[in-house]
Write an enzyme that holds these catalytic residues in place. Structure first.
Site, PDB file in Angstrom:
ATOM      1  CG  ASP A 141      47.523  41.004  45.062  1.00 11.95           C
ATOM      2  OD1 ASP A 141      48.141  39.949  44.911  1.00 11.95           O
ATOM      3  OD2 ASP A 141      46.281  41.077  45.184  1.00 11.95           O
ATOM      4  CG  PHE A 142      47.518  39.562  38.708  1.00 11.56           C
ATOM      5  CD1 PHE A 142      47.652  40.493  37.686  1.00 11.56           C
ATOM      6  CD2 PHE A 142      46.696  38.460  38.497  1.00 11.56           C
ATOM      7  CE1 PHE A 142      46.976  40.338  36.474  1.00 11.56           C
ATOM      8  CE2 PHE A 142      46.028  38.287  37.294  1.00 11.56           C
ATOM      9  CZ  PHE A 142      46.169  39.230  36.285  1.00 11.56           C
ATOM     10  CG  ASP A 143      44.756  36.493  40.781  1.00  5.32           C
ATOM     11  OD1 ASP A 143      43.997  36.271  39.837  1.00  5.32           O
ATOM     12  OD2 ASP A 143      45.941  36.098  40.822  1.00  5.32           O
ATOM     13  CG  ASP A 153      42.850  40.737  46.913  1.00 12.21           C
ATOM     14  OD1 ASP A 153      44.038  40.406  46.695  1.00 12.21           O
ATOM     15  OD2 ASP A 153      41.884  39.993  46.652  1.00 12.21           O
TER      16      ASP A 153
HETATM   17  O1  LIG Z   1      48.781  37.320  45.179  1.00 12.96           O
HETATM   18  P1  LIG Z   1      47.773  37.262  44.071  1.00 12.96           P
HETATM   19  O2  LIG Z   1      48.283  37.800  42.783  1.00 12.96           O
HETATM   20  O3  LIG Z   1      46.459  37.863  44.481  1.00 12.96           O
HETATM   21  O4  LIG Z   1      47.521  35.688  43.855  1.00 12.96           O
HETATM   22  C1  LIG Z   1      46.840  34.929  44.850  1.00 12.96           C
HETATM   23  C2  LIG Z   1      46.185  33.736  44.180  1.00 12.96           C
HETATM   24  O5  LIG Z   1      45.433  34.286  43.095  1.00 12.96           O
HETATM   25  C3  LIG Z   1      44.775  33.362  42.234  1.00 12.96           C
HETATM   26  O6  LIG Z   1      43.661  32.870  42.934  1.00 12.96           O
HETATM   27  C4  LIG Z   1      42.717  33.895  43.234  1.00 12.96           C
HETATM   28  O7  LIG Z   1      42.210  34.447  42.009  1.00 12.96           O
HETATM   29  C5  LIG Z   1      41.463  33.499  41.199  1.00 12.96           C
HETATM   30  C6  LIG Z   1      41.066  34.213  39.918  1.00 12.96           C
HETATM   31  O8  LIG Z   1      40.367  35.371  40.202  1.00 12.96           O
HETATM   32  C7  LIG Z   1      40.259  32.997  42.007  1.00 12.96           C
HETATM   33  O9  LIG Z   1      39.497  32.064  41.253  1.00 12.96           O
HETATM   34  C8  LIG Z   1      40.746  32.360  43.321  1.00 12.96           C
HETATM   35  O10 LIG Z   1      39.625  31.969  44.119  1.00 12.96           O
HETATM   36  C9  LIG Z   1      41.582  33.369  44.094  1.00 12.96           C
HETATM   37  O11 LIG Z   1      42.104  32.822  45.299  1.00 12.96           O
HETATM   38  C10 LIG Z   1      45.737  32.314  41.733  1.00 12.96           C
HETATM   39  O12 LIG Z   1      45.039  31.333  40.988  1.00 12.96           O
HETATM   40  C11 LIG Z   1      46.529  31.680  42.855  1.00 12.96           C
HETATM   41  O13 LIG Z   1      47.541  30.842  42.307  1.00 12.96           O
HETATM   42  C12 LIG Z   1      47.231  32.788  43.634  1.00 12.96           C
HETATM   43  O14 LIG Z   1      47.976  32.232  44.708  1.00 12.96           O
END
Ligand SMILES: O=P(O)(O)OC[C@H]1O[C@H](O[C@H]2O[C@H](CO)[C@@H](O)[C@H](O)[C@H]2O)[C@H](O)[C@@H](O)[C@@H]1O
Length: 297
Positions: free
Chosen positions: A32-34, A214
């Site tokens: 996963d990324f974020d 996460d």
């Molecule tokens: O599946 P992921 O790669 O974890 O993406 C899920 C969402 O991640 C991002 O939002 C999340 O990270 C942001 C930056 O750290 C944070 O500000 C936010 O509160 C988190 O939910 C992304 O912007 C979304 O588009 C993704 O769906």
């Protein structure tokens, strides 16, 4: 299926991890990324992977016995810009998938992209007066960010988002939750787990899949790799379909670094045959196979 239980600390599970790697000949590492490769930050556009995660990923990509995939809720083009070395990429929670030189998009999601766009526009109007709210248009899905919204106003954002999406999309769209986000997308039974299954289906049967994530949408991917593979939840000790956990993206980096050195040496054989190139897939678009239970409209 057994009920989800709190994942065990990865550090205390290394004997079992070594044993699992020894019984496989190849390794699939899905990330996963974020919140996993990149620490969570207030501004989504500012999220970048930890340098140690990038370095570890580059090492893994260069290993012939290893395949890698980035599996993100972000749009595919967005996440590929942020992580430029992986064999496969899944974006929009698995609705778009780049692997083996081609790009696949879920056919129902493609048909409902216009409704997602309409919802995005309507949400911008409906939530205009809410301080801190941010609405991200990812074409196949949209995200309402509430991280910077005052606590007292979050319930209002949730209610208004549900009402707008219901009005614009009716039963064709659904709203789900993530970390300080509401995700608006097609109401179809397809998620990151389906993307991981497709990526794994390209690899030999004795490939061990690892998935690190996460958030809520990572749970379907944990279910896709467990129990034969290794699911690792980042942060907290809430019940999860992942059997192991680490505390932070920094601990993800330590594990990936270990995997790329001692970990790959444990693999039972490395017969080759896995694509390991770092070039982005060509822009050929084909449709993903219909998932079981999809409405197919
Ligand atoms: O599946 P992921 O790669 O974890 O993406 C899920 C969402 O991640 C991002 O939002 C999340 O990270 C942001 C930056 O750290 C944070 O500000 C936010 O509160 C988190 O939910 C992304 O912007 C979304 O588009 C993704 O769906």
């Amino acid at each position: 299926m057994p009920a989800d239980t709190p994942p065990r600390r990865l550090q205390e599970e290394m004997v079992q991890i070594r044993s699992a790697l020894s019984s496989a000949s190849k390794l699939l590492v899905c990330l996963d990324f974020d919140g996993t490769l990149a620490p969570i930050v207030d501004e989504p556009a500012d999220a970048i992977p930890l340098e140690r995660n990038e370095e570890a990923l580059e090492t893994l990509v260069a290993e012939p016995a290893v395949s890698t995939a980035i599996v993100s809720g972000r749009a595919l083009v967005d996440v590929r810009d942020r992580v430029d070395a992986s064999d496969a990429y899944a974006g929009n929670h698995g609705l778009e998938l780049a692997r083996n030189g081609s790009l696949s998009i879920h056919p129902v999601a493609e048909k409902r992209a216009a409704l997602v766009g309409e919802s995005h526009s309507a949400l911008e109007v409906a939530l205009d007066s809410v301080p801190g709210v941010r609405i991200e248009n990812k074409r196949l899905t949209a995200t309402v960010h509430t991280r910077a919204v005052p606590d007292a106003l979050r319930p209002l954002v949730h209610r208004q988002t549900a009402a707008v999406v219901d009005r614009v999309g009716g039963p064709e769209l659904a709203v789900s939750r993530g970390k300080r986000v509401l995700e608006v997308g097609p109401a179809i039974p397809w998620g990151k787990g389906n993307a991981v299954e497709l990526i794994a289906s390209d690899l030999p049967a004795d490939t061990i899949p690892v998935y690190v994530g996460d958030d809520v949408t990572d749970e379907s991917a944990f279910r896709a790799v467990e129990p034969a593979g290794i699911g690792i939840r980042v942060g907290g000790d809430d019940p999860s379909a992942a059997s192991r956990r680490v505390r932070s993206p920094a601990e993800v980096a330590s594990f990936l670094t270990w995997l790329g050195s001692a970990g790959v040496d444990l693999l039972g054989g490395s017969s080759g045959g896995t694509e390991t190139g770092t070039n982005p897939p060509a822009a050929k678009t084909v449709e993903l196979p219909n998932p079981p239970g999809a409405t197919g409209d």
